[in-house]
Write an enzyme that holds these catalytic residues in place. Structure first.
Site, mmCIF file in Angstrom:
data_model
loop_
_atom_site.group_PDB
_atom_site.id
_atom_site.type_symbol
_atom_site.label_atom_id
_atom_site.label_comp_id
_atom_site.label_asym_id
_atom_site.label_seq_id
_atom_site.Cartn_x
_atom_site.Cartn_y
_atom_site.Cartn_z
ATOM 1 N N CYS A 128 -3.440 20.557 -38.743
ATOM 2 C CA CYS A 128 -2.061 20.642 -39.894
ATOM 3 C C CYS A 128 -1.964 22.565 -38.857
ATOM 4 O O CYS A 128 -2.581 23.038 -38.502
ATOM 5 C CB CYS A 128 -2.332 20.892 -41.376
ATOM 6 N N CYS A 155 -2.543 28.422 -43.722
ATOM 7 C CA CYS A 155 -3.536 28.482 -45.437
ATOM 8 C C CYS A 155 -4.791 28.899 -45.591
ATOM 9 O O CYS A 155 -5.513 28.116 -45.285
ATOM 10 C CB CYS A 155 -2.715 27.100 -46.196
ATOM 11 N N CYS A 185 -7.164 26.598 -46.608
ATOM 12 C CA CYS A 185 -7.584 25.078 -46.087
ATOM 13 C C CYS A 185 -8.389 24.708 -44.964
ATOM 14 O O CYS A 185 -8.072 25.057 -43.970
ATOM 15 C CB CYS A 185 -6.061 25.079 -46.241
ATOM 16 N N CYS A 211 -1.573 9.649 -55.683
ATOM 17 C CA CYS A 211 -0.869 10.799 -54.928
ATOM 18 C C CYS A 211 -1.838 11.041 -53.507
ATOM 19 O O CYS A 211 -2.251 10.934 -53.150
ATOM 20 C CB CYS A 211 -2.010 12.166 -55.766
ATOM 21 N N CYS A 243 2.729 9.476 -56.235
ATOM 22 C CA CYS A 243 2.943 10.568 -55.865
ATOM 23 C C CYS A 243 2.586 11.306 -54.589
ATOM 24 O O CYS A 243 1.974 10.592 -53.734
ATOM 25 C CB CYS A 243 2.177 12.102 -56.823
ATOM 26 N N CYS A 264 5.251 18.666 -59.284
ATOM 27 C CA CYS A 264 4.197 19.024 -59.344
ATOM 28 C C CYS A 264 4.675 20.087 -58.471
ATOM 29 O O CYS A 264 4.183 20.198 -57.402
ATOM 30 C CB CYS A 264 3.144 17.675 -58.698
ATOM 31 N N ARG A 302 -3.036 20.180 -64.873
ATOM 32 C CA ARG A 302 -3.904 19.352 -64.250
ATOM 33 C C ARG A 302 -5.386 20.491 -64.015
ATOM 34 O O ARG A 302 -5.543 21.779 -63.146
ATOM 35 C CB ARG A 302 -3.070 18.561 -63.102
HETATM 36 N N1 SAM Z 1 0.277 20.210 -46.400
HETATM 37 C C1 SAM Z 1 1.194 19.967 -47.672
HETATM 38 C C2 SAM Z 1 1.462 21.276 -47.842
HETATM 39 O O1 SAM Z 1 0.771 22.225 -48.309
HETATM 40 O O2 SAM Z 1 2.698 21.341 -48.311
HETATM 41 C C3 SAM Z 1 -0.040 19.051 -48.261
HETATM 42 C C4 SAM Z 1 -1.301 19.548 -48.464
HETATM 43 S S1 SAM Z 1 -2.137 20.945 -49.322
HETATM 44 C C5 SAM Z 1 -4.106 20.183 -48.700
HETATM 45 C C6 SAM Z 1 -1.745 20.800 -51.248
HETATM 46 C C7 SAM Z 1 -2.143 21.635 -51.903
HETATM 47 O O3 SAM Z 1 -3.716 21.810 -51.480
HETATM 48 C C8 SAM Z 1 -2.410 23.174 -51.008
HETATM 49 O O4 SAM Z 1 -1.149 23.530 -51.786
HETATM 50 C C9 SAM Z 1 -3.060 23.876 -51.321
HETATM 51 O O5 SAM Z 1 -2.692 24.118 -53.409
HETATM 52 C C10 SAM Z 1 -3.908 22.743 -52.237
HETATM 53 N N2 SAM Z 1 -5.906 23.145 -51.500
HETATM 54 C C11 SAM Z 1 -5.977 23.157 -50.170
HETATM 55 N N3 SAM Z 1 -6.679 23.878 -49.875
HETATM 56 C C12 SAM Z 1 -7.447 23.760 -50.744
HETATM 57 C C13 SAM Z 1 -9.367 24.771 -51.370
HETATM 58 N N4 SAM Z 1 -9.675 24.580 -50.666
HETATM 59 N N5 SAM Z 1 -9.375 24.527 -52.770
HETATM 60 C C14 SAM Z 1 -8.385 24.862 -53.661
HETATM 61 N N6 SAM Z 1 -7.277 24.217 -53.196
HETATM 62 C C15 SAM Z 1 -6.975 23.587 -52.213
HETATM 63 FE FE1 SF4 Z 2 -1.233 22.783 -43.629
HETATM 64 FE FE2 SF4 Z 2 -4.015 22.705 -46.295
HETATM 65 FE FE3 SF4 Z 2 -1.803 24.621 -45.876
HETATM 66 FE FE4 SF4 Z 2 -1.712 21.770 -46.079
HETATM 67 S S1 SF4 Z 2 -2.337 22.940 -47.171
HETATM 68 S S2 SF4 Z 2 0.196 22.597 -45.321
HETATM 69 S S3 SF4 Z 2 -2.819 20.187 -45.230
HETATM 70 S S4 SF4 Z 2 -3.249 24.012 -43.575
#
Ligand code: SAM
Ligand code: SF4
Ligand code: DTB
Length: 329
Positions: free
Chosen positions: A54, A58, A61, A98, A129, A189, A261
């Protein structure tokens, strides 16, 4: 019924956090009972339909291309694979499926594939979702038109702390996507993550941002950070369990009619903490042994926990031989 308010101040939410813990839990439980059957727990199963690589940064992530987490990237899954996972989730008792994609935002041809997945999952009689990054208004409308029920897009943390966590997209970008999703008539959500070394004031700020949206999200996922080696937050200090409980309770009081949730991070939580969270108004979980890329409690363990607590969770159509999420893809 308690009134649905959109004019919460940060001071009011901070005062709730400051209450003696059991007083806070009691008030949250009262709010919960005024709006919901307190015995019902909604269950959603996740599937990563496109994994890793990606472009976003973040800090929490495992799927970001900015960090080396050892995660193998995968292209968009074939439609049949998604249908198969969804059918197993349904057999195991999930009511919502989802689908998550590691995109900054979907290209229109990606959206074609997602539309086909939504249609296939709907045909199985599941709620749908999708979480696939930022959306334009026309993309949100397309998803609404194909029958999608919910779009997940999180605010993640307070506006002040956000810049410490994500630099490739802004808080305003997220609010724009949420407005597009809402305007298209999709259910929203939207929640965030705690345990990212933020201050309590940031947890207040996150809940304030959510509770002052023009309409509360129908679904509010509260994630406890899963600390993944290789991400910048791998060594974040663990959040005190009672502070997580306080966050759930304040979310319940501030957004009385939203489904709250217990999301990522349940694998490391005691059954006792989860029980207190259900008392404090949490009424949904992610169900199935995998979240998107990280672990979640075994479905059997969750069914046993809910049964022990006298809560009504997944209605298992048939005892599945294989747990959801484990079929080959
Ligand atoms: N890529 C898309 C986005 O971020 O908009 C959707 C998938 S992203 C993995 C969805 C959500 O997963 C993130 O906004 C975050 O809140 C949560 N998330 C991701 N990694 C995480 C982690 N290590 N621990 C807890 N929540 C996490
Ligand atoms: Fe990409 Fe992870 Fe951020 Fe979603 S949360 S935009 S998958 S880096
Ligand atoms: C949400 O708030 N939490 C889910 C879902 N929405 C998409 C995702 C949690 C991901 C946890 C890390 C992983 O498994 O990759």
């Amino acid at each position: 019924m308690t009134a649905i308010r959109h004019d919460w101040t940060r001071e009011e939410l901070a005062s709730l956090f400051d209450l003696p813990l059991l007083e806070l839990v009691f008030r949250a439980a009262q709010t919960h009972r005024a709006h919901f059957d307190p015995h019902a727990v909604q269950v959603s199963t996740l599937l990563s339909i496109k994994t890793g690589a990606c472009p976003e940064d973040c800090a929490y992530c495992p799927q970001s291309a900015h960090f080396r987490t050892g995660l193998a990237a995968e292209r968009l899954l074939p439609l049949d694979t998604v249908r198969e996972h969804a059918a197993r989730a349904k057999a195991a008792g999930a009511t919502r499926f989802c689908m998550g994609a590691a995109w900054r935002s979907p290209r229109d041809k990606d959206l074609d594939a997602v539309v086909a997945m939504v249609e296939a999952v709907r045909e199985l009689g599941l709620e749908t979702c999708v979480t696939a990054g930022m959306l334009r208004a026309d993309q949100a409308q397309r998803l609404k038109d194909c029958g999608l029920d919910y779009y997940n897009h999180n605010l993640d943390t307070s506006p002040e702390y956000y810049g410490e966590i994500i630099r490739t997209r802004s808080y305003a970008d997220r609010l724009d996507t949420l407005a597009a999703v809402r305007d298209a008539g999709l259910k929203v959500c939207c929640g965030g993550i705690v345990g990212m070394a933020e201050a309590r004031s940031d947890r207040v700020g996150l809940l304030h941002a959510l509770a002052t949206l023009p309409r509360h999200p129908e679904s509010v996922p509260v994630n406890l950070l899963v600390r993944v080696p290789g991400t910048p937050l791998a060594d974040a200090p663990a959040l005190e369990p009672f502070e997580f409980l306080r966050t759930i309770a304040v979310a319940r009081i501030a957004m009385p009619a939203s489904v709250v949730r217990l999301s990522a991070g349940r694998e490391g939580m005691s059954e006792e903490l989860q029980a207190l969270c259900f008392l404090a108004g949490a009424n949904s979980i992610f169900y199935g042994e995998k979240l998107l890329t990280t672990g979640n409690p075994q479905a059997q363990a969750d069914r046993a926990l809910l049964a022990k607590l006298g809560l009504v969770g997944p209605a298992v159509a048939e005892e599945p031989e294989i747990e959801p999420g484990c079929c080959a893809s």
